[in-house]
Scaffold this active site. Structure first.
Site, mmCIF file in Angstrom:
data_model
loop_
_atom_site.group_PDB
_atom_site.id
_atom_site.type_symbol
_atom_site.label_atom_id
_atom_site.label_comp_id
_atom_site.label_asym_id
_atom_site.label_seq_id
_atom_site.Cartn_x
_atom_site.Cartn_y
_atom_site.Cartn_z
ATOM 1 N N TRP A 99 0.833 -1.285 -0.049
ATOM 2 C CA TRP A 99 0.020 -0.085 -0.010
ATOM 3 C C TRP A 99 0.621 1.076 0.077
ATOM 4 O O TRP A 99 0.360 2.128 -0.407
ATOM 5 C CB TRP A 99 -1.168 -0.060 1.267
ATOM 6 C CG TRP A 99 -1.687 -1.353 1.247
ATOM 7 C CD1 TRP A 99 -1.687 -2.290 2.182
ATOM 8 C CD2 TRP A 99 -2.619 -1.753 0.163
ATOM 9 N NE1 TRP A 99 -2.465 -3.179 1.944
ATOM 10 C CE2 TRP A 99 -3.157 -3.220 0.662
ATOM 11 C CE3 TRP A 99 -2.848 -1.453 -1.277
ATOM 12 C CZ2 TRP A 99 -3.695 -3.839 -0.104
ATOM 13 C CZ3 TRP A 99 -3.662 -2.477 -1.701
ATOM 14 C CH2 TRP A 99 -4.432 -3.388 -1.163
ATOM 15 N N ASP A 166 -1.191 6.567 6.614
ATOM 16 C CA ASP A 166 -2.376 5.586 6.122
ATOM 17 C C ASP A 166 -2.315 4.466 7.535
ATOM 18 O O ASP A 166 -1.347 4.003 7.732
ATOM 19 C CB ASP A 166 -2.017 4.815 4.980
ATOM 20 C CG ASP A 166 -2.733 3.721 4.672
ATOM 21 O OD1 ASP A 166 -3.754 3.475 5.472
ATOM 22 O OD2 ASP A 166 -2.604 2.907 3.593
ATOM 23 N N LYS A 190 -10.967 -2.405 8.553
ATOM 24 C CA LYS A 190 -9.951 -3.139 9.115
ATOM 25 C C LYS A 190 -10.407 -2.872 10.857
ATOM 26 O O LYS A 190 -10.052 -3.998 11.378
ATOM 27 C CB LYS A 190 -8.499 -2.327 8.858
ATOM 28 C CG LYS A 190 -8.056 -2.571 7.516
ATOM 29 C CD LYS A 190 -7.781 -3.670 6.872
ATOM 30 C CE LYS A 190 -7.219 -3.814 5.503
ATOM 31 N NZ LYS A 190 -6.807 -4.910 4.965
#
Length: 350
Positions: A99, A166, A190
């Protein structure tokens, strides 16, 4: 058979969140309407949005001068929104996994990107530590937890450059010094809610300094001004997020959640480290994630990998195989907790 869910995300939710969300699907706030069909402009849903924003600020001790947003597009949309709104000349990025790599790719569309360090050559099995962030960087971006590779930065870097992070897979798992950041973003699937909404915490004064025109929907100021209501928000994930936020507060807040995370992760790592059959993929304890405990079969037992996965299925364990590039993995992904010691989330697993 009771199922023990180890998927990294979307991840298992607490029974508190599931029950309250299910009730609202049938009748939302006594309106006689489902939360799936209620107007997002109604006073009942505005109350949901207001409370959810307030609880994010309370749980993470967000200081004055920051806005909390609930946006669509997932964390991947933030890969472009961040540089679109914040990158004037140059940004610094730390490459620690898939990511982070994707975020770097998007940022390069908007300006110069300095990748200050990378662990790619070692298959992202550690967090780089010896690097320098340029003093003229507009911001320093990093991914706090790397779900595929099992590494995590459980601290807020101390530097002069403003931070952007993030935190999709470990937000609410530890206290955060939000004052160091211009922006924090996290996909809710998540640690908070079903997929479909992303939390953004943005410093108001960081916005409005780029010269480029920004499309309306990609401008954070649009959503700050409209209270995340510029267009129809994803009402169901936001409602579920509110239930989880309430539950986090009921459990004692972020500090208590961190204690639970650390204790459960320690049990897992102790078991893996003392095993002849398994070995952790991240060897430095300082880099090990307490959200995703990644492990593989040792070389002498490699041929039993499929047998092991098949065996876990007979015990009601699902999702332990992990990402296709990392097999197997115990993914202690979400921090929504059940009230008893059943295998429900990161603090309850095993």
């Amino acid at each position: 058979m009771k199922k023990h869910n180890f998927y990294a995300g979307p991840s298992i939710l607490s029974q508190y969140t599931i029950k309250n969300t299910a009730d609202a699907i049938l009748d939302f706030a006594g309106t006689g309407l489902s939360v799936l069909e209620v107007s997002h402009r109604s006073k009942e849903f505005q109350a949901v949005m207001d409370e959810a924003m307030a609880l994010v600020k309370e749980l993470l001790d967000v200081p004055q001068g920051y806005s909390v947003l609930f946006l669509g597009g997932g964390a991947s949309m933030q890969f472009c929104m961040v540089p679109f709104n914040l990158l004037r000349k140059k940004a610094a990025y730390l490459e620690t996994g898939t990511w982070a790599t994707n975020a770097i790719k998007e940022a390069r569309l908007f300006g110069e990107v300095d990748v200050v360090a990378s662990s790619k050559d070692a298959n992202f099995t550690f967090i780089p530590k010896d690097y320098t962030v340029p003093a003229d960087a507009d911001y320093f971006h990093f991914t706090t937890n790397n779900t595929i590779y099992g590494t995590e930065m459980r601290f807020d870097p101390d530097m002069n450059t403003r931070l952007v992070a993030d935190m999709s897979s470990d937000i609410f798992s530890r206290p955060v010094d939000v004052s160091k950041y211009d922006l924090i973003y996290a996909g809710a699937q998540k640690n908070l809610a079903p997929a479909g909404v992303t939390i953004v915490i943005v410093r108001d004064e960081a916005l409005g300094h780029v010269d480029r025109p920004i499309p309306t929907m990609l401008d954070y100021r649009t959503h700050v001004k409209k209270g995340s209501m510029f267009n129809t928000p994803p009402v169901l994930p936001i409602y579920s997020a509110l239930q989880t936020l309430r539950y986090y507060k009921e459990l004692g807040g972020v500090k208590e959640l961190e204690k639970m995370d650390l204790a459960k992760a320690a049990r897992l790592y102790d078991a893996i480290d003392s095993s002849r059959m398994f070995e952790g993929t991240v060897t430095d304890p300082a880099d090990r994630s307490i959200m995703n405990v990644c492990f593989v079969m040792t070389p002498e037992y490699k041929e039993l990998e499929k047998d092991f996965i098949d065996f876990t299925a007979t015990k009601g364990i699902v999702g332990i195989k992990g990402h296709r590039s990392r097999v197997p993995r115990i993914a202690l992904q979400c921090t929504a907790y059940g009230k008893r010691g059943s295998a429900r989330r990161s603090h309850e697993r095993i």
